[in-house]
Design a protein around this motif. Sequence first.
Motif, PDB file in Angstrom:
ATOM      1  N   VAL A   1       0.842  -1.202   0.000  1.00 51.65           N
ATOM      2  CA  VAL A   1       0.000   0.000   0.000  1.00 51.65           C
ATOM      3  C   VAL A   1       0.874   1.248   0.000  1.00 51.65           C
ATOM      4  O   VAL A   1       1.737   1.414   0.869  1.00 51.65           O
ATOM      5  N   ARG A   2       0.636   2.110  -0.985  1.00 49.43           N
ATOM      6  CA  ARG A   2       1.331   3.395  -1.051  1.00 49.43           C
ATOM      7  C   ARG A   2       0.289   4.492  -1.228  1.00 49.43           C
ATOM      8  O   ARG A   2      -0.876   4.307  -0.877  1.00 49.43           O
ATOM      9  N   ALA A   3       0.685   5.605  -1.795  1.00 45.24           N
ATOM     10  CA  ALA A   3      -0.160   6.800  -1.774  1.00 45.24           C
ATOM     11  C   ALA A   3      -1.142   6.911  -2.929  1.00 45.24           C
ATOM     12  O   ALA A   3      -1.891   7.891  -3.001  1.00 45.24           O
ATOM     13  N   SER A   4      -1.179   5.923  -3.842  1.00 49.17           N
ATOM     14  CA  SER A   4      -2.078   6.050  -4.994  1.00 49.17           C
ATOM     15  C   SER A   4      -3.489   5.562  -4.717  1.00 49.17           C
ATOM     16  O   SER A   4      -4.340   5.599  -5.604  1.00 49.17           O
ATOM     17  N   THR A   5      -3.746   5.082  -3.505  1.00 53.84           N
ATOM     18  CA  THR A   5      -5.086   4.655  -3.138  1.00 53.84           C
ATOM     19  C   THR A   5      -5.550   5.384  -1.882  1.00 53.84           C
ATOM     20  O   THR A   5      -4.759   5.638  -0.965  1.00 53.84           O
ATOM     21  N   ALA A   6      -6.847   5.695  -1.852  1.00 56.75           N
ATOM     22  CA  ALA A   6      -7.455   6.409  -0.711  1.00 56.75           C
ATOM     23  C   ALA A   6      -8.962   6.187  -0.793  1.00 56.75           C
ATOM     24  O   ALA A   6      -9.481   5.733  -1.827  1.00 56.75           O
ATOM     25  N   PRO A   7      -9.688   6.485   0.287  1.00 53.00           N
ATOM     26  CA  PRO A   7     -11.146   6.394   0.194  1.00 53.00           C
ATOM     27  C   PRO A   7     -11.663   7.286  -0.924  1.00 53.00           C
ATOM     28  O   PRO A   7     -11.042   8.298  -1.270  1.00 53.00           O
TER      29      PRO A   7
END
Length: 333
Positions: free
Chosen positions: A321-327
């Motif tokens: 998990v890195r910064a390209s996914t979010a709610p």
Amino acid sequence: MAGRKATITDIAARAGVSKATVSRVLTGNAVVAPDKRDAVLTAMAELSYRPNLMAKGLAWGRTFTVGVLTPDLASPLYGLIMAGVEAELHGLGYQALFASGAFHTETERRALEHLVQRQADALIVLGGRLPGADLLAVTGDLPLVTVLRAGPGKLAITLDNHYGARLATEHLISLGHKEIAHITGESGQPDTEERLHGYRDTMTAAGLTPRTIPGGYHEDDGRRATHRLLDNGIRCTALVAANDQVAMGARLALSERGLRVPEDVSLVGFDDLPSVRYAVPPLTTIRQPAREMGQAAARAVLGLLDGAEVQPPGFTAELVVRASTAPPGRDGY
């Protein structure tokens, strides 16, 4: 010794042993007392002796080369596997001989035949399109290990692509995404189908509607597929890409259309190539341990050469998990 190369006779005289003992140390095909072996190795170092590999090959009945067939010499993923193969073989006294199939069945066949004609001791085949029966017909009795493809009756080192795609999709669902699209890989390839089924099965199990669009394996494929998604009005707040290269192409297309990652659209890749941790934003992806798989393939094929019972090692997909996914933020696109 000035002006000529050292010979076995010179080594024997320096070490105080017979030429037969020196020969046994060089070929390794008989037990030599530790003190005599050390004396021979010391004499070789002092006299800067380099063994004749051709003669050693004749003694062993080997060329000490392993043929490696890859679909693409320039591929970041296959490059990592090849680096693992080469590093492991070199450490064990073997040399890798590489050939490319260029993602074309007949080219793969000719390249494989070339490796066999070069008298490679064994073969490692990465992915590819050549049917299993044809692969066995060309390779015959040579030890064979396949990587990232099901083995045609011999040893295979694979990853559970269905599970990897499920991890990617479940991650997005856990963040609250419901409209999740999938850009597929190249049509007809087993890993493409496995990842597609993993995505579809996970979406269906969650009561969500799968949304897919054909893609491929390269950046341009991801870029074109994402523009088609936008042009066709397929709504989504998240994308699961066939691999990291496709994800990078999708990232560019989203930017070209004024959409931000992850504020507008979350993005997940597959492979965990070294470059994606430096993407903007760093890419969430599914890791498959490519270099380690290459090393395992090298160890396995040498084990087969030595007549050992070799069991394929297990490798498991892992969510990174890195910064390209979010709610989900606004309504996606």
